[in-house]
Design an enzyme around this catalytic site. Sequence first.
Site, short mmCIF file in Angstrom:
data_model
loop_
_atom_site.label_atom_id
_atom_site.label_comp_id
_atom_site.label_asym_id
_atom_site.label_seq_id
_atom_site.Cartn_x
_atom_site.Cartn_y
_atom_site.Cartn_z
N ASN A 9 27.53 19.99 19.12
CA ASN A 9 27.75 20.14 17.68
C ASN A 9 26.66 19.32 16.99
O ASN A 9 26.72 18.10 16.97
CB ASN A 9 29.14 19.60 17.31
CG ASN A 9 29.33 19.52 15.80
OD1 ASN A 9 28.56 20.12 15.03
ND2 ASN A 9 30.34 18.79 15.36
N LYS A 11 26.07 19.06 13.95
CA LYS A 11 26.43 18.62 12.60
C LYS A 11 25.28 18.97 11.64
O LYS A 11 24.56 19.92 11.88
CB LYS A 11 26.75 17.12 12.58
CG LYS A 11 27.74 16.72 13.67
CD LYS A 11 28.35 15.40 13.40
CE LYS A 11 29.15 14.96 14.62
NZ LYS A 11 30.16 14.00 14.29
N HIS A 94 37.19 21.24 12.70
CA HIS A 94 36.59 19.95 13.07
C HIS A 94 37.15 18.88 12.13
O HIS A 94 37.37 19.13 10.94
CB HIS A 94 35.06 20.02 12.96
CG HIS A 94 34.39 18.82 13.55
ND1 HIS A 94 34.29 17.63 12.87
CD2 HIS A 94 33.81 18.61 14.76
CE1 HIS A 94 33.66 16.74 13.64
NE2 HIS A 94 33.36 17.32 14.79
N GLU A 96 35.88 16.51 10.62
CA GLU A 96 35.09 16.25 9.39
C GLU A 96 35.39 17.32 8.34
O GLU A 96 35.41 17.03 7.15
CB GLU A 96 33.59 16.20 9.74
CG GLU A 96 33.26 14.91 10.50
CD GLU A 96 32.04 14.97 11.40
OE1 GLU A 96 31.22 15.89 11.26
OE2 GLU A 96 31.91 14.07 12.25
N GLU A 166 39.72 16.18 20.00
CA GLU A 166 38.76 15.20 19.50
C GLU A 166 39.50 14.13 18.71
O GLU A 166 39.77 14.31 17.51
CB GLU A 166 37.74 15.88 18.58
CG GLU A 166 36.88 16.91 19.25
CD GLU A 166 35.52 17.03 18.56
OE1 GLU A 166 34.52 16.86 19.23
OE2 GLU A 166 35.49 17.26 17.34
N GLY A 172 31.75 9.88 16.84
CA GLY A 172 30.60 9.20 16.26
C GLY A 172 30.76 7.69 16.17
O GLY A 172 29.98 7.02 15.49
N SER A 211 32.34 10.74 21.27
CA SER A 211 31.42 9.78 21.91
C SER A 211 31.22 10.02 23.40
O SER A 211 31.14 9.07 24.18
CB SER A 211 31.87 8.34 21.63
OG SER A 211 31.83 8.09 20.23
C1 PEP Z 1 31.73 15.82 17.25
O1 PEP Z 1 31.06 15.78 16.24
O2 PEP Z 1 32.46 16.79 17.46
C2 PEP Z 1 31.64 14.71 18.19
C3 PEP Z 1 32.42 14.69 19.23
O3 PEP Z 1 30.72 13.73 17.89
P1 PEP Z 1 30.27 12.50 18.84
O4 PEP Z 1 30.00 13.07 20.21
O5 PEP Z 1 29.03 11.98 18.20
O6 PEP Z 1 31.39 11.54 18.86
#
Ligand code: PEP
Length: 248
Positions: A9, A11, A94, A96, A166, A172, A211
Site C-alpha cells: 500500500n 499510500k 483502510h 486511514e 490491521e 506506520g 509495521s
Molecule cells: C498500511 O498502510 O496498510 C500499513 C500496514 O502500513 P505500515 O506497514 O507502514 O504499518
Amino acid sequence: MRNKLVAGNWKMHGSLVANLALLTRIKEAATGFKSACAVCVPFPYLAQAQAALAGSKVAWGAQNVSEHAQGAYTGEVSAVMLAEFACRYVLVGHSERRALYGESDTVVAAKFAAALQAGLTPILCVGETVAEREAGITGAVVARQLDAVVVNSGVAALKHAVLAYEPVWAIGTGKTATAQQAQDVHALLRGRVAGGDARVAQALQILYGGSVKPGNAQELFAMPDIDGGLIGGAALVAEDFLAICHAA
Ligand code: PEP
C-alpha cells in the site's frame, strides 16, 4: 492450503520517476516469487503500474473506490474505472479512510459491494485502535467491521475477496503485533466466517498489516491463519518489499 499474498500500500507517496524504478525492480524480482504480489498505488499512477506490470507476476490495484457507479460525485473514482486499468485489487476500509475520511462500516460495505460488482477483488481492512485493544474489545470491533460486509454482500462474497487485519496502533508506528496476537485475531476472523460457510473460511486469504518489515515478516507469515501481508512503509523500499515477498 492457501497461497500467500503480499500487497503493498503505497499510500499517498510516489512520483513517476521513483515509481518506475520501484515497479521495474519488483517486476524483475517477481519471477522468483513463490507467493502472489501486488501493489496498490495512488489513482494517477494506475496507468503507469499497468504499463510497467502487464504480463508480469505482479498485480496492481487502488487504495480506495467510490461506493457509487457513476454520477455527480466530484473527486470520486468508480470501480468500473479501476477495472478499465485492469486493477485486480482495491483496498476498502483502510483505517486511514475510516478515521480521516469518516468512512462508516456501512460505507465500507457499499464500497466492497461496488468493487465486487466490477469484478475487482476487494481487500477489506479491519482493525482496532489502541483504546479498543486496551478496553478488551478487539474481537468485537473486527467482528462488527466484518459483519457489516457479510450482512450486505453475503458470506459467499468473501470467495472473491481478501481480508486484512490491521491493528490501527501498528500502522506506520513501528509497533508490530506479535505473531501470536495477530494469529489470535486472524483465527477469530476465520472462525466468524466459518460460522457462515466453513469452506469460504478455509479458502479466505487473511493478510496481516502493521509495521511488517523484513525482520518480522517470516515469523508472522509462519502462523497458520496469516496468509501474507499488507505492507505500507516497507512497500516503498524495493529491497524491503522484496525481502518481505521472499519471506512469504
Ligand atoms: C498500511 O498502510 O496498510 C500499513 C500496514 O502500513 P505500515 O506497514 O507502514 O504499518
